[in-house]
Design a protein around this motif. Structure first.
Motif, PDB file in Angstrom:
ATOM      1  N   LYS A 118       0.844  -1.206   0.000  1.00 19.25           N
ATOM      2  CA  LYS A 118       0.000   0.000   0.000  1.00 19.25           C
ATOM      3  C   LYS A 118       0.873   1.248   0.000  1.00 19.25           C
ATOM      4  O   LYS A 118       1.888   1.310   0.694  1.00 19.25           O
ATOM      5  N   TYR A 121      -0.972   7.037  -4.562  1.00 22.29           N
ATOM      6  CA  TYR A 121      -0.840   7.214  -6.008  1.00 22.29           C
ATOM      7  C   TYR A 121      -1.185   8.646  -6.398  1.00 22.29           C
ATOM      8  O   TYR A 121      -2.214   9.184  -5.988  1.00 22.29           O
ATOM      9  N   TYR A 125      -4.653   9.045 -15.226  1.00 21.60           N
ATOM     10  CA  TYR A 125      -5.429   7.832 -15.470  1.00 21.60           C
ATOM     11  C   TYR A 125      -6.348   8.056 -16.663  1.00 21.60           C
ATOM     12  O   TYR A 125      -7.004   9.100 -16.770  1.00 21.60           O
ATOM     13  N   TYR A 132      -2.969   3.518 -16.437  1.00 20.73           N
ATOM     14  CA  TYR A 132      -2.262   4.529 -15.656  1.00 20.73           C
ATOM     15  C   TYR A 132      -1.067   5.042 -16.455  1.00 20.73           C
ATOM     16  O   TYR A 132      -0.382   4.285 -17.145  1.00 20.73           O
ATOM     17  N   GLU A 162      -5.053   7.035  -2.051  1.00 25.59           N
ATOM     18  CA  GLU A 162      -4.361   5.900  -1.475  1.00 25.59           C
ATOM     19  C   GLU A 162      -4.599   4.696  -2.382  1.00 25.59           C
ATOM     20  O   GLU A 162      -5.692   4.516  -2.910  1.00 25.59           O
ATOM     21  N   SER A 163      -3.561   3.883  -2.559  1.00 25.65           N
ATOM     22  CA  SER A 163      -3.689   2.775  -3.496  1.00 25.65           C
ATOM     23  C   SER A 163      -2.794   1.613  -3.078  1.00 25.65           C
ATOM     24  O   SER A 163      -1.740   1.813  -2.456  1.00 25.65           O
ATOM     25  N   TYR A 164      -3.236   0.435  -3.430  1.00 26.86           N
ATOM     26  CA  TYR A 164      -2.347  -0.722  -3.395  1.00 26.86           C
ATOM     27  C   TYR A 164      -1.572  -0.773  -4.706  1.00 26.86           C
ATOM     28  O   TYR A 164      -2.074  -0.366  -5.765  1.00 26.86           O
ATOM     29  N   PHE A 165      -0.342  -1.278  -4.621  1.00 26.62           N
ATOM     30  CA  PHE A 165       0.511  -1.390  -5.804  1.00 26.62           C
ATOM     31  C   PHE A 165       0.971  -2.829  -5.989  1.00 26.62           C
ATOM     32  O   PHE A 165       1.219  -3.552  -5.018  1.00 26.62           O
ATOM     33  N   SER A 207      -0.405   0.614  -9.962  1.00 32.52           N
ATOM     34  CA  SER A 207      -1.501   0.864  -9.028  1.00 32.52           C
ATOM     35  C   SER A 207      -2.623  -0.131  -9.312  1.00 32.52           C
ATOM     36  O   SER A 207      -3.090  -0.242 -10.448  1.00 32.52           O
ATOM     37  N   ARG A 210      -8.582   1.168  -6.462  1.00 32.99           N
ATOM     38  CA  ARG A 210      -9.155   2.501  -6.567  1.00 32.99           C
ATOM     39  C   ARG A 210     -10.110   2.711  -5.407  1.00 32.99           C
ATOM     40  O   ARG A 210     -10.745   1.778  -4.922  1.00 32.99           O
ATOM     41  N   HIS A 225     -11.382  -0.137  -0.833  1.00 36.38           N
ATOM     42  CA  HIS A 225     -10.646  -0.214  -2.094  1.00 36.38           C
ATOM     43  C   HIS A 225     -11.327  -1.209  -3.025  1.00 36.38           C
ATOM     44  O   HIS A 225     -11.774  -2.272  -2.592  1.00 36.38           O
ATOM     45  N   TYR A 228      -8.303  -3.177  -9.038  1.00 33.88           N
ATOM     46  CA  TYR A 228      -8.080  -2.641 -10.387  1.00 33.88           C
ATOM     47  C   TYR A 228      -8.732  -3.555 -11.417  1.00 33.88           C
ATOM     48  O   TYR A 228      -8.589  -4.771 -11.388  1.00 33.88           O
TER      49      TYR A 228
END
Length: 511
Positions: A118, A121, A125, A132, A162-165, A207, A210, A225, A228
């Motif tokens: 996490k 981002y 987009y 992205y 905030e985003s997970y990658f 990323s 969302r 979240h 994606y």
């Protein structure tokens, strides 16, 4: 039994089916039908992609819920495929519980393996492409001034959340090595080179969640979240097979993913890296075909030239559409759909060549032998040459379809059709009948009918209803219970005393 797994992409529900959708699906169906004839256990998957911001926005614009929009469009695909003689084994919806279960299981595998983290981002987009972009990428693509997506040239939007990658960069070298060690992994060669160049230029972490919309699969244990949409969409190839209840499901890995070139990066970069991170086998092949124009112009709603399947089917038989799309353009290249070209192909290759060979051969069999085959006598050089050409065709068609070279497969079948018509002229059954050369006449007629039968079987995956009608005439009014290369693919299946029907036009000329 050896298995074979072929997929189309799952099609977006924010638009109606169009020429590009049917092109991919017809190609997949031809492969599936051919492999079934070859005796393989085939699984052919298609479906729809229902999640994502652009679907949510399209639904909001219509004042309906996203699932209501999806339900409307799904039926357009479900009802269309039978009209085009599509024989998919399954139809996956990303809104289904089985798919959501698979997506969340894939997420957990990636997370448990340390491939997801996490962070925050802040970049650009593209909603239509669901892609992205960094500022550097936009500048390098000469899109910075207007903030346009390098792929679709539509506006990108600034995203800060905030985003997970996904640690995409960790798999860069492994992917390069896989592409180089497996030359057939990405096709055609131009697309393979394009992907290799992209990966070698450097991969950035991706990323993969969302927080600004809700229409999607929630991240496990963090439902603020949404996963994606491309992780969601790509996992369909596994969830439809029973993942995660089966860790490595039957039929996996896919023999070929058929896709349009616009989604190549997702399938040839993101997907294999995800599978590496999840410790799952990679698909054997990703084939990206080209785009169609119509009468020399790019398809668009504003021009009013976006060919819809219903319009095509109102004018032309499904088998004719199937034949033309795969014959006109090498699969992998861009092509132009022209009504004039369709009619020319139909009249010259189907009406004049295939139809003529069928009509004249069965008509002569009726005239001289009452439609009944006699024992073939001593073979002449022309007989042996015809048989050798057919056997060569069968080998060549198998090789061409292994490489998705549909136009070459059809071209090779056409060589045999033209050979058959030359064989009629060279052996002149009418002259043999006048001369009373019954033994030679019986041999020539037998070779013609067997040639027709094997041509029809070779064309069966491409034109299933027309070739079934052709085989019905050859087999005396009914099809064999089983049609496969093992049971029907060799020379000499028809025996003396076999009764054929009177010929009926399979391909009447188009005016």
């Amino acid at each position: 039994m050896e298995s074979y797994y072929v997929t189309t992409p799952i099609y977006y529900v924010n638009d109606e089916p169009h020429l590009g959708h049917i092109y991919t699906t017809i190609a997949a169906d031809v492969l599936a039908r051919y492999q079934r004839l070859a005796g393989r256990d085939v699984f052919f998957l298609t479906g729809v992609d229902e999640h994502g911001q652009k679907v949510q926005q399209a639904a909001e614009a219509r004042g309906i819920a996203p699932i209501a929009l999806a339900d409307q469009v799904v039926e357009r695909y479900r009802s269309l495929w039978p009209e085009l003689h599509i024989t998919n084994n399954d139809f996956i919806r990303t809104s289904s519980d089985r798919h959501k279960k698979g997506v969340q299981a894939m997420w957990k595998r990636l997370q448990d393996g340390g491939a997801i983290y996490k962070d925050f981002y802040e970049d650009w987009y593209c909603v239509p492409c669901e892609s992205y972009w960094t500022e550097t990428q936009l500048k390098d693509a000469d899109c910075w001034d207007h903030k346009h997506c390098p792929d679709c040239r539509r506006s990108v939007e600034k995203v800060q959340e905030e985003s997970y990658f996904f640690r995409l960069s960790d798999y860069q070298q492994r992917l390069i090595e896989h592409i180089k060690n497996n030359p057939d992994f990405i096709a055609p060669a131009s697309r393979r080179n394009e992907v290799l160049s992209f990966v070698e230029s450097g991969l950035n972490d991706l990323s993969v969640s969302r927080t600004t919309f809700s229409w999607g699969v929630p991240v496990p244990d963090d439902e603020g979240h949404v996963i994606y949409v491309w992780i969601d969409a790509l996992t369909n190839y596994l969830s439809a097979l029973g993942f995660p209840d089966q860790e490595i499901p039957a039929y996996w890995p896919a023999d070929v993913h058929l896709i349009g070139k616009d989604i190549l990066r997702f399938h040839a970069v993101y997907w294999p890296c995800m599978l590496m991170a999840a410790n799952l086998p990679l698909p054997k092949r990703v084939f990206a075909h080209g785009w169609w124009t119509v009468e020399g112009e790019k398809m668009s709603k504003s021009r009013g030239n976006a060919l819809r399947p219903a319009e095509l089917l109102a004018q032309y038989d499904a088998d004719v559409i199937r034949y033309f799309l795969l014959r006109e353009v090498p699969f992998g290249q861009d092509g132009d759909f022209s009504f004039t070209a369709l009619k020319q192909r139909y009249n010259s290759e189907l009406a004049n060549d295939v139809g003529n060979l069928l009509n004249r051969s069965l008509a002569m069999l009726q005239k001289y032998r009452g439609g009944v085959l006699a024992e073939a006598g001593e073979e002449h050089a022309s007989d042996r040459a015809l048989i050798a050409d057919i056997e060569g065709m069968q080998r060549d068609v198998a090789a061409h379809l292994d490489h998705q070279a549909f136009h070459l497969a059809l071209e090779r079948i056409g060589v045999v059709v033209r050979h058959g018509n030359r064989y009629v002229e060279e052996n002149a059954p009418w002259a043999l009948a006048r001369a009373g050369d019954d033994a030679r006449l019986d041999t020539v007629l037998y070779h013609l009918v067997e040639t027709l039968r094997l041509i029809a079987i070779a064309l069966l995956p491409f034109m299933p209803t027309r070739m079934a009608a052709m085989l019905t005439q050859i087999h005396g009014g009914s099809l064999p219970q089983e049609i496969s290369f093992a049971s029907q693919g060799g020379w000499g299946v028809l025996k003396a005393g076999h009764q054929c029907e009177k010929p009926q036009p399979i391909f009447p000329r188009m005016e």
